[in-house]
Design a protein around this motif. Structure first.
Motif, PDB file in Angstrom:
ATOM      1  N   GLY A   1      -0.303   4.718   1.580  1.00  0.00           N
ATOM      2  CA  GLY A   1       0.207   4.554   2.933  1.00  0.00           C
ATOM      3  C   GLY A   1      -0.672   5.206   3.983  1.00  0.00           C
ATOM      4  N   LYS A   2      -1.291   6.343   3.639  1.00  0.00           N
ATOM      5  CA  LYS A   2      -2.130   7.064   4.613  1.00  0.00           C
ATOM      6  C   LYS A   2      -3.279   6.188   5.106  1.00  0.00           C
ATOM      7  CE  LYS A   2      -4.989  11.187   5.134  1.00  0.00           C
ATOM      8  NZ  LYS A   2      -5.546  12.390   4.470  1.00  0.00           N
ATOM      9  N   GLU A   3      -3.929   5.494   4.172  1.00  0.00           N
ATOM     10  CA  GLU A   3      -5.057   4.641   4.544  1.00  0.00           C
ATOM     11  C   GLU A   3      -4.606   3.498   5.448  1.00  0.00           C
ATOM     12  OE1 GLU A   3      -6.221   6.856   0.943  1.00  0.00           O
ATOM     13  OE2 GLU A   3      -4.414   5.847   1.635  1.00  0.00           O
ATOM     14  N   CYS A   4      -3.471   2.924   5.105  1.00  0.00           N
ATOM     15  CA  CYS A   4      -2.912   1.815   5.890  1.00  0.00           C
ATOM     16  C   CYS A   4      -2.555   2.283   7.302  1.00  0.00           C
ATOM     17  CB  CYS A   4      -1.684   1.270   5.180  1.00  0.00           C
ATOM     18  SG  CYS A   4      -0.769   0.035   6.098  1.00  0.00           S
ATOM     19  N   VAL A   5      -1.874   3.405   7.385  1.00  0.00           N
ATOM     20  CA  VAL A   5      -1.421   3.935   8.664  1.00  0.00           C
ATOM     21  C   VAL A   5      -2.601   4.323   9.552  1.00  0.00           C
ATOM     22  CG1 VAL A   5      -0.263   5.914   9.721  1.00  0.00           C
ATOM     23  CG2 VAL A   5       0.853   4.657   7.866  1.00  0.00           C
ATOM     24  N   THR A   6      -3.639   4.889   8.958  1.00  0.00           N
ATOM     25  CA  THR A   6      -4.814   5.298   9.732  1.00  0.00           C
ATOM     26  C   THR A   6      -5.451   4.101  10.436  1.00  0.00           C
ATOM     27  OG1 THR A   6      -5.277   7.141   8.242  1.00  0.00           O
ATOM     28  CG2 THR A   6      -7.093   6.369   9.613  1.00  0.00           C
ATOM     29  N   ILE A   7      -5.616   3.008   9.689  1.00  0.00           N
ATOM     30  CA  ILE A   7      -6.176   1.791  10.287  1.00  0.00           C
ATOM     31  C   ILE A   7      -5.285   1.317  11.430  1.00  0.00           C
ATOM     32  CG2 ILE A   7      -6.730  -0.640   9.877  1.00  0.00           C
ATOM     33  CD1 ILE A   7      -7.296   0.111   6.965  1.00  0.00           C
ATOM     34  N   TYR A   8      -3.995   1.257  11.162  1.00  0.00           N
ATOM     35  CA  TYR A   8      -3.047   0.733  12.149  1.00  0.00           C
ATOM     36  C   TYR A   8      -3.076   1.575  13.426  1.00  0.00           C
ATOM     37  CZ  TYR A   8       1.222  -1.239  14.086  1.00  0.00           C
ATOM     38  OH  TYR A   8       2.129  -1.869  14.903  1.00  0.00           O
ATOM     39  N   LYS A   9      -3.024   2.878  13.281  1.00  0.00           N
ATOM     40  CA  LYS A   9      -2.971   3.755  14.456  1.00  0.00           C
ATOM     41  C   LYS A   9      -4.215   3.617  15.321  1.00  0.00           C
ATOM     42  CE  LYS A   9       0.049   7.429  12.678  1.00  0.00           C
ATOM     43  NZ  LYS A   9       0.103   8.859  12.244  1.00  0.00           N
ATOM     44  N   ILE A  10      -5.372   3.598  14.676  1.00  0.00           N
ATOM     45  CA  ILE A  10      -6.618   3.534  15.444  1.00  0.00           C
ATOM     46  C   ILE A  10      -6.729   2.229  16.215  1.00  0.00           C
ATOM     47  CG2 ILE A  10      -9.136   3.442  15.253  1.00  0.00           C
ATOM     48  CD1 ILE A  10      -8.960   5.412  12.947  1.00  0.00           C
TER      49      ILE A  10
ATOM     50  N   MET B   1       0.831  -1.209   0.000  1.00  0.00           N
ATOM     51  CA  MET B   1       0.000   0.000   0.000  1.00  0.00           C
ATOM     52  C   MET B   1       0.866   1.260   0.000  1.00  0.00           C
ATOM     53  SD  MET B   1      -3.172  -1.031   2.526  1.00  0.00           S
ATOM     54  CE  MET B   1      -4.106   0.445   2.110  1.00  0.00           C
ATOM     55  N   ILE B   2       1.963   1.229   0.761  1.00  0.00           N
ATOM     56  CA  ILE B   2       2.838   2.401   0.807  1.00  0.00           C
ATOM     57  C   ILE B   2       3.485   2.638  -0.549  1.00  0.00           C
ATOM     58  CG2 ILE B   2       4.980   3.306   1.807  1.00  0.00           C
ATOM     59  CD1 ILE B   2       4.180   1.835   4.423  1.00  0.00           C
TER      60      ILE B   2
END
Length: 634
Positions: free
Chosen positions: A200-209, A194-195
């Motif tokens: 990457g933004k979409e992936c990171v958002t899921i991970y962080k939440i 994804m990155i």
């Protein structure tokens, strides 16, 4: 826990960040330079067709199968093919952008890429959610140590009885580790895909939440709460101590398991991007870590600094300092330096609080106003309290070295020179802490010297000093204080105990000893013999009457004092008794004149220093009985 409706939020078809429009910058599609060229429309068409077949199969919007099934759970080989297909699609789109940005194939590839990213978002979310048990910080943090332990286990274990148990336990551990490793590998492959594709933004958002909810939940379960200074100030000590004790139990788990596991997972999943790795870990952990490491500073800033609270303060200081290497390693990012700063601030404030409480403790010793003399010259309650306190302090010598480093030592002019002539070799403890402990004990000894003046009987004052100094030495010998003060200190103070004991013996029993003739076997007239027995009876009765209530709690010191007195009194008296009693054989009322047989004197002395005030009358009767028996036997 993830919030309700999160799936719908993540996988909405209206996501504005999931598409590349014709007029927008091709930044997402141009991050990587293709390693192979597509030299013909046929090859490009083939790539698009392959991608379309694979991506459409797993499009949940048009396939019921794809809607209820996980790609990575259903078929791992196909999952790898899916990732490869997306990478190939990304390369072809990059080439199309350079050749013809208005190509119909580019639009087609863009739509496929958006569908693929939507699928990978879903897979990423599902892996994170469905593997919470295997991706929890404890499992992740234990994985590295367990794998190293397992690899070092000998294959030559010949304990057949436990072989099956070891094998079963090993298989269970391996299964957990394998599931955890597979999940992290899948997350990493999705994240990198994804990155590299610009999502990457979409992936990171899921991970962080998801991961922040897990860390926050972990902090909550550990019972770590956020307090203000005013809240701490309003708590009574019992309530605050419960909070401190809970924090002490929690900090080890939080550091070694919660934050360490989260850092390992973050490093694994986002290994391809240092900036994303840092961003994710910081947002996930910083708030909880600041709450955790901020609690000791708030406690240290409060007014609850009485000396008895020093040990909980030292426990908190120890908890942070002992885990400092792990804390520093886990929060090594520049953006998490605030956590390190908070930890350091807590250590500084805790250290200041400890120094304040030590000064207050010293002041409390000096201000002790109790004037009543301890019965029998025994150990003063102040001695017991101070030495218990100081011996517990010595258990924290490893952190007190740091806390007292640079702290002004006691002025030499106010301490005996003997406290400063100890060895300064490399093997000696840190001078600051040694001098501080020596000073605290000296303050106590000076206070005890003042209290000894409450005794009207000077001999009892010396016994009081001997007893209390012996208690101090015993505490030093049986605790870490001896390491801090050294053997020389103990030896010097043991000699002082002997001096005090000798003074007690001289003043308390000197007139008994002085009543003995220089040569107990020299010839004497009957009148001189009678006069000696009269003098001895009076002197011994008076001495014993005064000393009967005396106590010497330490068995070794008690035996030494009794042995010394007996040696000086008994030997001479026995010689005199055996030599001259025959002169008085026909004397009337011989029992009144010769009141003590040597055995009676020994009994009296043997019964000393237990505080047996009533022993005189009971031994008087026994002495008469003993003397009568001796008379009849002669």
């Amino acid at each position: 826990m993830p919030r309700k409706g999160m799936m719908g939020h993540f996988f909405s078809s209206k996501s504005s960040s999931s598409a590349i429009s014709h007029g927008s910058s091709p930044s997402r599609a141009s991050l990587y330079t293709p390693t192979s060229s597509f030299s013909s429309d046929a090859a490009m068409e083939q790539t698009l067709a392959t991608a379309e077949t694979m991506i459409t199969k797993w499009n949940a919007d048009i396939s019921s199968f794809a809607k209820v099934t996980s790609l990575f759970y259903e078929n791992r080989k196909e999952a790898r093919d899916f990732i490869k297909c997306v990478h190939d699609l990304q390369k072809s789109m990059h080439l199309l952008v350079m050749e013809d940005s208005n190509s119909e194939k580019l639009v087609r590839g863009q739509n496929l890429m958006e569908t693929a990213m939507k699928r990978l978002q879903k897979e990423f979310y599902q892996i994170l959610s469905m593997n919470r048990a295997h991706l929890d910080p404890e499992s992740v943090s234990a994985r590295t140590s367990r794998s190293s332990t397992r690899s070092s286990t000998s294959d030559d274990d010949d304990d057949d009885g436990s072989e099956d148990e070891i094998r079963i336990a090993g298989e269970s551990i391996t299964e957990v580790e394998d599931v955890s490793a597979i999940a992290m590998a899948d997350l990493r492959s999705i994240a990198e895909c994804m990155i590299s594709s610009g999502y990457g933004k979409e992936c990171v958002t899921i991970y962080k939440i998801i991961r922040k909810s897990i860390v926050d939940e972990g902090i909550y379960k550990l019972g770590v709460e956020k307090f203000s200074s005013s809240q701490i100030q309003k708590m009574d000590w019992d309530a605050l101590e419960l909070k401190i004790n809970n924090w002490l139990k929690s900090v080890k788990i939080a550091v070694k398991t919660l934050f360490n596991g989260e850092r390992i997972l973050c490093d694994q999943v986002f290994a391809a991007s240092e900036s994303i790795k840092e961003s994710c870990f910081t947002e996930i952990s910083r708030e909880g870590a600041q709450i955790l490491f901020g609690f000791p500073e708030i406690v240290a800033r409060s007014d609850k600094k009485s000396p008895e609270k020093i040990f909980r303060t030292l426990d908190m200081y120890t908890a942070i300092s002992s885990h400092w290497p792990e804390i520093e390693s886990i929060f090594s990012f520049e953006s998490t330096s605030v956590v390190l700063s908070q930890s350091v601030n807590s250590l500084i404030k805790l250290g200041e609080s400890v120094r304040t409480m030590m000064v207050e403790f010293e002041s409390a010793i000096q201000k002790d106003a109790s004037k009543s003399a301890i019965a029998g010259g025994g150990v003063h309650h102040l001695t017991i309290h101070v030495m218990d306190y100081v011996s517990l302090l010595a258990d924290y010598s490893n952190v007190l070295v740091d806390i007292l480093d640079g702290y002004p030592p006691p002025a030499k002019s106010s301490m005996p020179e003997s406290y400063f002539d100890s060895s300064d070799s490399d093997e000696s403890p840190a001078p600051a802490i040694s001098l501080r402990f020596a000073w605290l004990i000296l303050v106590l000894l000076c206070k005890l010297d003042g209290k000894s003046k409450h005794y009207k009987d000077v001999s009892l004052a010396y016994l009081f000093l001997a007893n209390n100094l012996q208690h101090v030495i015993n505490k030093v010998r049986t605790s870490n204080i001896q390491y801090l003060l050294g053997d020389d200190w103990v030896t010097k103070h043991e000699s002082k105990v002997k001096q005090f004991a000798a003074n007690y013996e001289r003043l308390g029993w000197g007139h008994v000893i002085d009543s003995m003739p220089e040569d107990p076997t020299a010839e004497m007239s009957p009148e001189a013999v009678k006069e000696f027995f009269r003098r001895f009876n009076t002197a011994f009765e008076q001495a014993h009457h005064k000393q009967a209530a005396c106590v010497v709690p330490d068995r070794k010191l008690r035996d030494e004092i009794k042995s010394t007195i007996a040696r000086k009194v008994m030997a001479a008296y026995r010689q005199f008794y055996n030599t001259h009693r025959v002169v008085l054989r026909g004397e009337r009322n011989l029992n009144l004149l010769v009141r003590f047989a040597p055995e009676d004197v020994g009994n009296y002395l043997s019964d000393l220093f237990f505080g047996n005030v009533g022993s005189w009358s009971s031994l008087s009767s026994s002495s008469g009985s003993s003397h009568s028996k001796a008379s009849r036997s002669r």
